[in-house]
Scaffold this active site. Structure first.
Site, PDB file in Angstrom:
ATOM      1  N   ASP A 145       4.722   0.557  12.094  1.00  0.00           N
ATOM      2  CA  ASP A 145       3.533  -0.093  11.526  1.00  0.00           C
ATOM      3  C   ASP A 145       3.420  -1.562  11.959  1.00  0.00           C
ATOM      4  O   ASP A 145       2.438  -2.233  11.644  1.00  0.00           O
ATOM      5  CB  ASP A 145       3.561  -0.022   9.987  1.00  0.00           C
ATOM      6  CG  ASP A 145       3.274   1.380   9.473  1.00  0.00           C
ATOM      7  OD1 ASP A 145       2.803   2.220  10.259  1.00  0.00           O
ATOM      8  OD2 ASP A 145       3.529   1.638   8.283  1.00  0.00           O
TER       9      ASP A 145
ATOM     10  N   CYS B 182      -4.988  12.295  13.664  1.00  0.00           N
ATOM     11  CA  CYS B 182      -5.781  11.084  13.482  1.00  0.00           C
ATOM     12  C   CYS B 182      -5.540  10.166  14.670  1.00  0.00           C
ATOM     13  O   CYS B 182      -4.893  10.554  15.642  1.00  0.00           O
ATOM     14  CB  CYS B 182      -5.455  10.394  12.163  1.00  0.00           C
ATOM     15  SG  CYS B 182      -3.823   9.699  12.135  1.00  0.00           S
TER      16      CYS B 182
ATOM     17  N   ARG C  47      -4.661  10.616   4.597  1.00  0.00           N
ATOM     18  CA  ARG C  47      -3.616  11.618   4.682  1.00  0.00           C
ATOM     19  C   ARG C  47      -2.616  11.529   3.521  1.00  0.00           C
ATOM     20  O   ARG C  47      -2.069  12.544   3.077  1.00  0.00           O
ATOM     21  CB  ARG C  47      -2.916  11.397   6.020  1.00  0.00           C
ATOM     22  CG  ARG C  47      -1.941  12.380   6.396  1.00  0.00           C
ATOM     23  CD  ARG C  47      -1.202  11.860   7.603  1.00  0.00           C
ATOM     24  NE  ARG C  47       0.160  12.312   7.505  1.00  0.00           N
ATOM     25  CZ  ARG C  47       0.557  13.493   7.898  1.00  0.00           C
ATOM     26  NH1 ARG C  47      -0.274  14.310   8.473  1.00  0.00           N
ATOM     27  NH2 ARG C  47       1.809  13.860   7.744  1.00  0.00           N
TER      28      ARG C  47
ATOM     29  N   ARG D 218      -0.378  14.820  13.319  1.00  0.00           N
ATOM     30  CA  ARG D 218       0.513  14.507  12.202  1.00  0.00           C
ATOM     31  C   ARG D 218       0.744  15.759  11.362  1.00  0.00           C
ATOM     32  O   ARG D 218       0.102  15.972  10.340  1.00  0.00           O
ATOM     33  CB  ARG D 218      -0.051  13.346  11.371  1.00  0.00           C
ATOM     34  CG  ARG D 218      -0.070  12.063  12.179  1.00  0.00           C
ATOM     35  CD  ARG D 218      -0.652  10.909  11.418  1.00  0.00           C
ATOM     36  NE  ARG D 218       0.223  10.396  10.388  1.00  0.00           N
ATOM     37  CZ  ARG D 218      -0.126   9.419   9.560  1.00  0.00           C
ATOM     38  NH1 ARG D 218      -1.312   8.868   9.646  1.00  0.00           N
ATOM     39  NH2 ARG D 218       0.714   8.987   8.631  1.00  0.00           N
ATOM     40  N   PRO D 219       1.678  16.605  11.807  1.00  0.00           N
ATOM     41  CA  PRO D 219       1.925  17.855  11.083  1.00  0.00           C
ATOM     42  C   PRO D 219       2.502  17.600   9.692  1.00  0.00           C
ATOM     43  O   PRO D 219       2.982  16.501   9.400  1.00  0.00           O
ATOM     44  CB  PRO D 219       2.949  18.569  11.961  1.00  0.00           C
ATOM     45  CG  PRO D 219       3.578  17.513  12.797  1.00  0.00           C
ATOM     46  CD  PRO D 219       2.573  16.413  12.944  1.00  0.00           C
ATOM     47  N   ILE D 220       2.442  18.633   8.829  1.00  0.00           N
ATOM     48  CA  ILE D 220       3.048  18.498   7.494  1.00  0.00           C
ATOM     49  C   ILE D 220       4.060  19.609   7.248  1.00  0.00           C
ATOM     50  O   ILE D 220       4.370  19.959   6.125  1.00  0.00           O
ATOM     51  CB  ILE D 220       1.987  18.477   6.364  1.00  0.00           C
ATOM     52  CG1 ILE D 220       1.153  19.775   6.365  1.00  0.00           C
ATOM     53  CG2 ILE D 220       1.084  17.280   6.483  1.00  0.00           C
ATOM     54  CD1 ILE D 220       0.406  19.957   5.040  1.00  0.00           C
TER      55      ILE D 220
ATOM     56  N   ARG E  92      -8.370  -0.844   4.955  1.00  0.00           N
ATOM     57  CA  ARG E  92      -7.662   0.293   4.346  1.00  0.00           C
ATOM     58  C   ARG E  92      -6.296  -0.141   3.832  1.00  0.00           C
ATOM     59  O   ARG E  92      -5.793   0.398   2.848  1.00  0.00           O
ATOM     60  CB  ARG E  92      -7.451   1.398   5.384  1.00  0.00           C
ATOM     61  CG  ARG E  92      -8.691   2.156   5.724  1.00  0.00           C
ATOM     62  CD  ARG E  92      -8.352   3.353   6.549  1.00  0.00           C
ATOM     63  NE  ARG E  92      -7.397   4.209   5.852  1.00  0.00           N
ATOM     64  CZ  ARG E  92      -6.981   5.379   6.279  1.00  0.00           C
ATOM     65  NH1 ARG E  92      -7.434   5.846   7.408  1.00  0.00           N
ATOM     66  NH2 ARG E  92      -6.110   6.093   5.594  1.00  0.00           N
TER      67      ARG E  92
ATOM     68  N   LYS F  19       0.842  -1.212   0.000  1.00  0.00           N
ATOM     69  CA  LYS F  19       0.000   0.000   0.000  1.00  0.00           C
ATOM     70  C   LYS F  19       0.869   1.252   0.000  1.00  0.00           C
ATOM     71  O   LYS F  19       0.647   2.170  -0.784  1.00  0.00           O
ATOM     72  CB  LYS F  19      -0.880   0.000   1.252  1.00  0.00           C
ATOM     73  CG  LYS F  19      -1.451   1.369   1.609  1.00  0.00           C
ATOM     74  CD  LYS F  19      -2.293   1.339   2.874  1.00  0.00           C
ATOM     75  CE  LYS F  19      -1.553   1.585   4.170  1.00  0.00           C
ATOM     76  NZ  LYS F  19      -1.396   2.968   4.588  1.00  0.00           N
ATOM     77  N   ASN F  20       1.852   1.276   0.891  1.00  0.00           N
ATOM     78  CA  ASN F  20       2.611   2.512   1.061  1.00  0.00           C
ATOM     79  C   ASN F  20       3.612   2.742  -0.069  1.00  0.00           C
ATOM     80  O   ASN F  20       4.271   3.785  -0.111  1.00  0.00           O
ATOM     81  CB  ASN F  20       3.292   2.536   2.434  1.00  0.00           C
ATOM     82  CG  ASN F  20       2.268   2.732   3.547  1.00  0.00           C
ATOM     83  OD1 ASN F  20       1.116   3.101   3.282  1.00  0.00           O
ATOM     84  ND2 ASN F  20       2.673   2.477   4.786  1.00  0.00           N
TER      85      ASN F  20
ATOM     86  N   VAL G 269       7.909   6.969  16.967  1.00  0.00           N
ATOM     87  CA  VAL G 269       7.600   7.626  15.687  1.00  0.00           C
ATOM     88  C   VAL G 269       6.342   8.490  15.785  1.00  0.00           C
ATOM     89  O   VAL G 269       6.345   9.656  15.393  1.00  0.00           O
ATOM     90  CB  VAL G 269       7.483   6.591  14.550  1.00  0.00           C
ATOM     91  CG1 VAL G 269       7.090   7.258  13.243  1.00  0.00           C
ATOM     92  CG2 VAL G 269       8.812   5.855  14.379  1.00  0.00           C
TER      93      VAL G 269
HETATM   94  C1  EPZ Z   1       4.302   6.965   6.524  1.00  0.00           C
HETATM   95  O1  EPZ Z   1       3.519   8.011   7.118  1.00  0.00           O
HETATM   96  C2  EPZ Z   1       3.389   5.781   6.346  1.00  0.00           C
HETATM   97  N1  EPZ Z   1       2.299   6.144   5.447  1.00  0.00           N
HETATM   98  C3  EPZ Z   1       2.880   5.328   7.700  1.00  0.00           C
HETATM   99  O2  EPZ Z   1       2.086   4.169   7.529  1.00  0.00           O
HETATM  100  C4  EPZ Z   1       4.081   4.994   8.588  1.00  0.00           C
HETATM  101  O3  EPZ Z   1       3.623   4.674   9.874  1.00  0.00           O
HETATM  102  C5  EPZ Z   1       5.015   6.205   8.659  1.00  0.00           C
HETATM  103  O4  EPZ Z   1       5.398   6.625   7.329  1.00  0.00           O
HETATM  104  C6  EPZ Z   1       6.294   5.942   9.425  1.00  0.00           C
HETATM  105  O5  EPZ Z   1       6.973   4.843   8.889  1.00  0.00           O
HETATM  106  C7  EPZ Z   1       2.468   6.088   4.134  1.00  0.00           C
HETATM  107  O6  EPZ Z   1       3.518   5.746   3.610  1.00  0.00           O
HETATM  108  C8  EPZ Z   1       1.303   6.429   3.273  1.00  0.00           C
HETATM  109  P1  EPZ Z   1       6.237  10.386   8.706  1.00  0.00           P
HETATM  110  P2  EPZ Z   1       4.074   9.478   7.169  1.00  0.00           P
HETATM  111  O7  EPZ Z   1       6.063  11.671   7.945  1.00  0.00           O
HETATM  112  O8  EPZ Z   1       4.922   9.724   5.991  1.00  0.00           O
HETATM  113  C9  EPZ Z   1       6.439  13.663  12.147  1.00  0.00           C
HETATM  114  C10 EPZ Z   1       0.239   2.758   7.940  1.00  0.00           C
HETATM  115  O9  EPZ Z   1      -0.287   2.237   8.968  1.00  0.00           O
HETATM  116  N2  EPZ Z   1       6.313  14.660  11.058  1.00  0.00           N
HETATM  117  O10 EPZ Z   1       7.490   9.636   8.510  1.00  0.00           O
HETATM  118  O11 EPZ Z   1       2.933  10.377   7.409  1.00  0.00           O
HETATM  119  C11 EPZ Z   1       5.129  12.915  12.361  1.00  0.00           C
HETATM  120  O12 EPZ Z   1       4.248  13.643  13.157  1.00  0.00           O
HETATM  121  C12 EPZ Z   1       0.699   4.210   7.935  1.00  0.00           C
HETATM  122  O13 EPZ Z   1       0.372   2.162   6.864  1.00  0.00           O
HETATM  123  C13 EPZ Z   1       6.434  15.987  11.351  1.00  0.00           C
HETATM  124  O14 EPZ Z   1       6.660  16.395  12.489  1.00  0.00           O
HETATM  125  O15 EPZ Z   1       4.997   9.434   8.444  1.00  0.00           O
HETATM  126  C14 EPZ Z   1       5.591  11.638  12.992  1.00  0.00           C
HETATM  127  O16 EPZ Z   1       5.757  11.803  14.356  1.00  0.00           O
HETATM  128  C15 EPZ Z   1       0.330   4.937   9.187  1.00  0.00           C
HETATM  129  N3  EPZ Z   1       6.280  16.896  10.327  1.00  0.00           N
HETATM  130  C16 EPZ Z   1       6.949  11.408  12.325  1.00  0.00           C
HETATM  131  O17 EPZ Z   1       7.334  12.655  11.767  1.00  0.00           O
HETATM  132  C17 EPZ Z   1       6.027  16.512   9.050  1.00  0.00           C
HETATM  133  O18 EPZ Z   1       5.926  17.385   8.172  1.00  0.00           O
HETATM  134  C18 EPZ Z   1       6.935  10.357  11.235  1.00  0.00           C
HETATM  135  O19 EPZ Z   1       6.007  10.712  10.229  1.00  0.00           O
HETATM  136  C19 EPZ Z   1       5.911  15.148   8.768  1.00  0.00           C
HETATM  137  C20 EPZ Z   1       6.066  14.233   9.798  1.00  0.00           C
END
Ligand code: EPZ
Length: 434
Positions: free
Chosen positions: A310, A121, A97, A126-128, A402, A27-28, A332
């Site tokens: 995950d 969520c 997201r 989950r900031p961007i 999902r 999926k990812n 994480v």
């Molecule tokens: C990806 O989410 C995956 N989703 C998630 O899988 C997975 O848990 C995660 O990576 C970590 O491995 C997809 O690939 C679609 P991150 P992502 O940005 O990219 C912080 C599942 O169950 N952060 O690496 O959203 C954030 O809050 C899903 O399949 C910021 O602070 O994860 C978190 O604490 C759930 N600012 C950490 O980084 C940002 O701009 C990791 O988030 C972005 C992230």
């Protein structure tokens, strides 16, 4: 996020999982590949795409943006994005997201994009900000208005050096996607090293992009003026594979997984070995035999190649039945412990201190009605049910769908007693139990 799902899964514990099962594609990996298809007017073909709710949401989003998506054979998608719109509506971003991954390609191709801001969520805030800071570094003007984020780069994006404060997985992907068509060179430092990032880079390169270093902390993107169409088969789902291995360990099973990349499973395999399971691999296949009660081990989630968050809920379910006291530390996400209250309802002995769960293993869990709070929590509860005495009713089946193409079917093919049941019956049964 989707609603919890109107159906439940009934799991009757006690069967030992045995046999062989094939793993679906990830999926990812599929979600960013589909976002990447927006970068080119040329036709893109994706093979072996799993049938998942999130993949369907992405399909709806691509359609909303003007791309033509056809299923030309089972699991094979032809995508043509001749013309694309610049807005990702809140209704779709709210549901998933990963919809944010269309921002990079649209900004790169059109010089502007507007997308609904996702909220927090079930697994935490989950900031961007890292995505947006990266777009700004590439020359975009970024603003927030009315719950939407807007990025504009009328003269096009230009390559830049970007340091990520944290190796965000989709943040890295979004920035690679944006930089693919930027003028000049981009360096993304402290980049995520996940295999899905490597898969995306491979696909982009097949489209004519120039991405190197994916899978290391520094990714280099030399921008090109345009990309062509390409064909691609996504990598196998390492999280689905890990979930099945943990399921086998929980039931003292003996299984073979086919169609996997063993290298992507190193962290979970190392931990499963530490619990006493025998795990070995041969080309594209992984075998696991668990002969006795698992030993307690300590687990800490980290970005790849560390132990994947995950798989943290599923591993917690395994450790709930281990001999001794285990610790599980989630680093994480700030709230990915939603499965713990539910595991307790099944007899698990778990105390949470901050981000660490102290798990005192019990010899046997017992079946109970439980609620999945998110996709991986749902999988963990199904797994716990496989090892529990009696029947476990996992509500919120929609969460599981999902991200798992057919987890109940895969488990059933290995001998598990698991079936879907409609809510009406659930209500009746719950009433009867009361
Ligand atoms: C990806 O989410 C995956 N989703 C998630 O899988 C997975 O848990 C995660 O990576 C970590 O491995 C997809 O690939 C679609 P991150 P992502 O940005 O990219 C912080 C599942 O169950 N952060 O690496 O959203 C954030 O809050 C899903 O399949 C910021 O602070 O994860 C978190 O604490 C759930 N600012 C950490 O980084 C940002 O701009 C990791 O988030 C972005 C992230």
């Amino acid at each position: 996020m989707t609603e919890g799902g109107a159906e439940r899964l009934l799991v009757r514990g006690g069967s030992r999982l045995t046999g062989s099962v094939a793993v679906h594609t990830a999926k990812n990996a599929v979600l960013p590949l589909r976002a990447a298809s927006l970068l080119s007017r040329g036709p893109v073909r994706l093979r072996a795409v799993p049938d998942l709710a999130d993949v369907a949401t992405m399909r709806a989003l691509l359609g909303e943006l003007g791309a033509e998506v056809r299923e030309v054979a089972p699991g094979e998608l032809a995508i043509r994005a001749a013309d694309v719109a610049d807005e990702a509506p809140y209704a779709l971003v709210r549901r998933m997201r990963a919809s944010l991954l269309v921002m990079g390609p649209l900004l790169a191709r059109l010089g502007r994009v507007r997308a609904g801001l996702p909220g927090g969520c079930a697994i935490g805030g989950r900031p961007i900000d890292l995505h947006l800071k990266g777009f700004a570094a590439l020359g975009a003007e970024v603003s927030l208005r009315g719950g939407y984020v807007e990025a504009r780069a009328p003269g096009g994006l230009r390559g830049a050096r970007i340091y990520l404060d944290y190796p965000s997985h989709t943040g890295t992907e979004n920035l690679i996607l944006a930089a693919a068509l930027a003028r000049g060179q981009t360096l993304i430092e402290n980049a995520a090293e996940e295999p899905e990032v490597v898969d995306l880079a491979g696909f982009l390169n097949a489209m004519g992009a120039r991405v190197s270093g994916a899978g290391t902390p520094v990714v280099r993107v030399d921008g090109v003026p345009e990309l062509r169409g390409a064909e691609w088969t996504p990598i196998p789902d390492r999280i689905e594979a890990g979930t099945l291995l943990i399921a086998a360990a929980l039931t003292r099973g003996e299984i073979e997984l086919t169609g996997v990349v063993a290298q992507h499973l190193q962290a979970v395999v190392a931990k499963l070995r530490e619990t006493g399971a025998e795990v070995w691999q041969e080309q594209g296949r992984v075998f696991l035999v668990a002969r006795r009660r698992p030993a307690a081990v300590d687990v800490k989630t980290l970005p790849y190649p560390g132990f994947p968050n995950d798989l943290q809920p599923q591993m917690t379910a395994l450790l709930a039945t281990a001999e001794g006291i285990a610790t599980v530390t989630e680093t994480v996400f700030d709230n990915r412990l939603g499965h713990i209250d539910e595991l307790r309802r099944m007899g698990a002995s778990i105390r949470v201190e901050g981000r660490t769960a102290l798990v005192t293993g019990v010899p046997r869990l017992s079946g109970a009605p439980v609620q999945a709070s998110d996709l991986r929590a749902g999988a963990a509860l199904v797994l716990a049910g496989l090892a529990a005495a009696g029947e476990t009713e996992v509500h919120g089946r929609g969460h599981i769908e999902r991200g798992y193409a057919d987890l109940p079917g895969q488990l059933r093919s290995l001998g598990a007693d698991i079936e879907a049941a409609p809510l009406a019956e659930a209500v009746r049964t719950l009433g009867g139990n009361a």
